[in-house]
Design a protein around this motif. Structure first.
Motif, PDB file in Angstrom:
ATOM      1  N   GLU A 165     -13.635 -36.317 -55.979  1.00 43.46           N
ATOM      2  CA  GLU A 165     -13.000 -37.640 -56.091  1.00 43.46           C
ATOM      3  C   GLU A 165     -12.587 -37.927 -57.437  1.00 43.46           C
ATOM      4  OE1 GLU A 165     -13.502 -41.951 -53.958  1.00 43.46           O
ATOM      5  OE2 GLU A 165     -15.079 -41.774 -55.704  1.00 43.46           O
TER       6      GLU A 165
ATOM      7  N   PHE B  26      -9.694 -35.396 -58.306  1.00 39.40           N
ATOM      8  CA  PHE B  26      -8.329 -35.564 -57.468  1.00 39.40           C
ATOM      9  C   PHE B  26      -7.779 -36.925 -58.145  1.00 39.40           C
ATOM     10  CE2 PHE B  26     -10.411 -33.141 -53.426  1.00 39.40           C
ATOM     11  CZ  PHE B  26      -9.675 -32.142 -53.732  1.00 39.40           C
ATOM     12  N   LEU B  27      -8.515 -37.832 -58.445  1.00 40.78           N
ATOM     13  CA  LEU B  27      -8.061 -39.032 -58.970  1.00 40.78           C
ATOM     14  C   LEU B  27      -7.182 -38.891 -60.206  1.00 40.78           C
ATOM     15  CD1 LEU B  27     -10.588 -41.625 -58.033  1.00 40.78           C
ATOM     16  CD2 LEU B  27      -8.317 -41.664 -57.123  1.00 40.78           C
TER      17      LEU B  27
ATOM     18  N   PHE C  99     -10.643 -32.785 -49.683  1.00 44.68           N
ATOM     19  CA  PHE C  99      -9.835 -34.010 -49.809  1.00 44.68           C
ATOM     20  C   PHE C  99      -9.963 -34.527 -48.703  1.00 44.68           C
ATOM     21  CE2 PHE C  99      -5.859 -36.676 -49.889  1.00 44.68           C
ATOM     22  CZ  PHE C  99      -5.736 -36.884 -51.091  1.00 44.68           C
TER      23      PHE C  99
ATOM     24  N   LEU D 284      -6.358 -42.262 -53.513  1.00 47.45           N
ATOM     25  CA  LEU D 284      -5.981 -40.866 -53.350  1.00 47.45           C
ATOM     26  C   LEU D 284      -4.889 -40.584 -52.327  1.00 47.45           C
ATOM     27  CD1 LEU D 284      -9.540 -39.596 -52.814  1.00 47.45           C
ATOM     28  CD2 LEU D 284      -8.311 -38.932 -54.648  1.00 47.45           C
TER      29      LEU D 284
ATOM     30  N   CYS E 267      -2.200 -39.366 -55.004  1.00 46.63           N
ATOM     31  CA  CYS E 267      -2.784 -38.086 -55.336  1.00 46.63           C
ATOM     32  C   CYS E 267      -2.942 -37.097 -54.222  1.00 46.63           C
ATOM     33  CB  CYS E 267      -4.101 -38.306 -55.750  1.00 46.63           C
ATOM     34  SG  CYS E 267      -4.568 -39.494 -56.929  1.00 46.63           S
ATOM     35  N   SER E 268      -2.062 -37.274 -53.027  1.00 45.12           N
ATOM     36  CA  SER E 268      -2.007 -36.568 -51.845  1.00 45.12           C
ATOM     37  C   SER E 268      -0.965 -35.440 -51.825  1.00 45.12           C
ATOM     38  CB  SER E 268      -2.069 -37.308 -50.717  1.00 45.12           C
ATOM     39  OG  SER E 268      -0.936 -38.197 -50.702  1.00 45.12           O
TER      40      SER E 268
END
Length: 205
Positions: free
Chosen positions: A17, A20-21, A55, A113, A117-118
């Motif tokens: 997390e 990814f952030l 994810f 996310l 962030c996807s």
């Protein structure tokens, strides 16, 4: 599932997390996530099939809950459509959005996310998926109203998409700009008032 396995799994999720952030899905590295979690690359695959599965483990529970909230709201809207209290449809819609916003702030990073962030995952279409579902359910509701003899003006498919997308994109701004929760709820009320008046004017309800 052993305690060590569970702890490693949870540690991978926490580190993932964070990465990814910070970097987004595409730039985040399994190698760096594993390094941060003190897990070997080989051990990673005992927990997740690939980076997208990792994810997904972070956002799938959120998507499921949002779907449940939305489905419950749809049922309430259809029940209300069977009555003569049609003006209450707009109040119910505002209540649903407030409920979702409360949930957003309980899981703010997960929504970051999804919305920010996807790229590079199947979740990148999250907002458009929400819009498509809303258009589909709204058209079904309008058909129900027409069956009851309620006159409703028709819109083109592109008009539906543009209007619904503009509403949800406005709500997504609370995540994009890190608005405080109190402000977000206030803005949601303003948006609901603005769009409900517009919808009533456009649809003639």
């Amino acid at each position: 599932m052993s305690r060590d396995f569970q702890q490693t799994h949870e540690n991978l999720l926490l580190c993932a997390e964070k990465h990814f952030l910070k970097f987004g899905f595409e730039r985040a590295s399994i190698r760096e996530i594993c390094k941060d979690a003190s897990v070997t690359n080989g051990a990673f695959y005992n927990h997740f099939e690939d980076k997208e599965a990792l994810f997904g483990s972070l956002v799938d529970p959120i998507l499921q809950k949002v779907s449940e909230i939305y489905s419950d709201s749809v049922l309430k809207h259809f029940e209300l459509a069977k009555t003569d209290e049609l003006k209450d449809l707009w109040s119910l819609s505002e209540e649903t959005i407030q409920q979702i916003i409360e949930y957003v702030y309980e899981n703010f990073d997960a929504f970051k996310l999804l919305l920010m962030c996807s790229d590079g995952t199947k979740y990148a279409s999250f907002l458009d998926d929400v819009v498509r579902r809303e258009v589909r359910e709204t058209l079904a509701l309008i058909n129900e109203l027409k069956l009851r003899g309620v006159p409703v003006k028709d819109l083109e498919d592109d008009e539906w998409h543009m209007l619904v997308h503009s509403y949800f994109a406005s709500i997504a701004e609370i995540v994009f700009h890190d608005y405080p929760k109190d402000s977000a709820l206030k803005y949601a009320h303003t948006l609901a008032a603005f769009f409900s008046s517009g919808w009533q004017r456009v649809l003639g309800i």
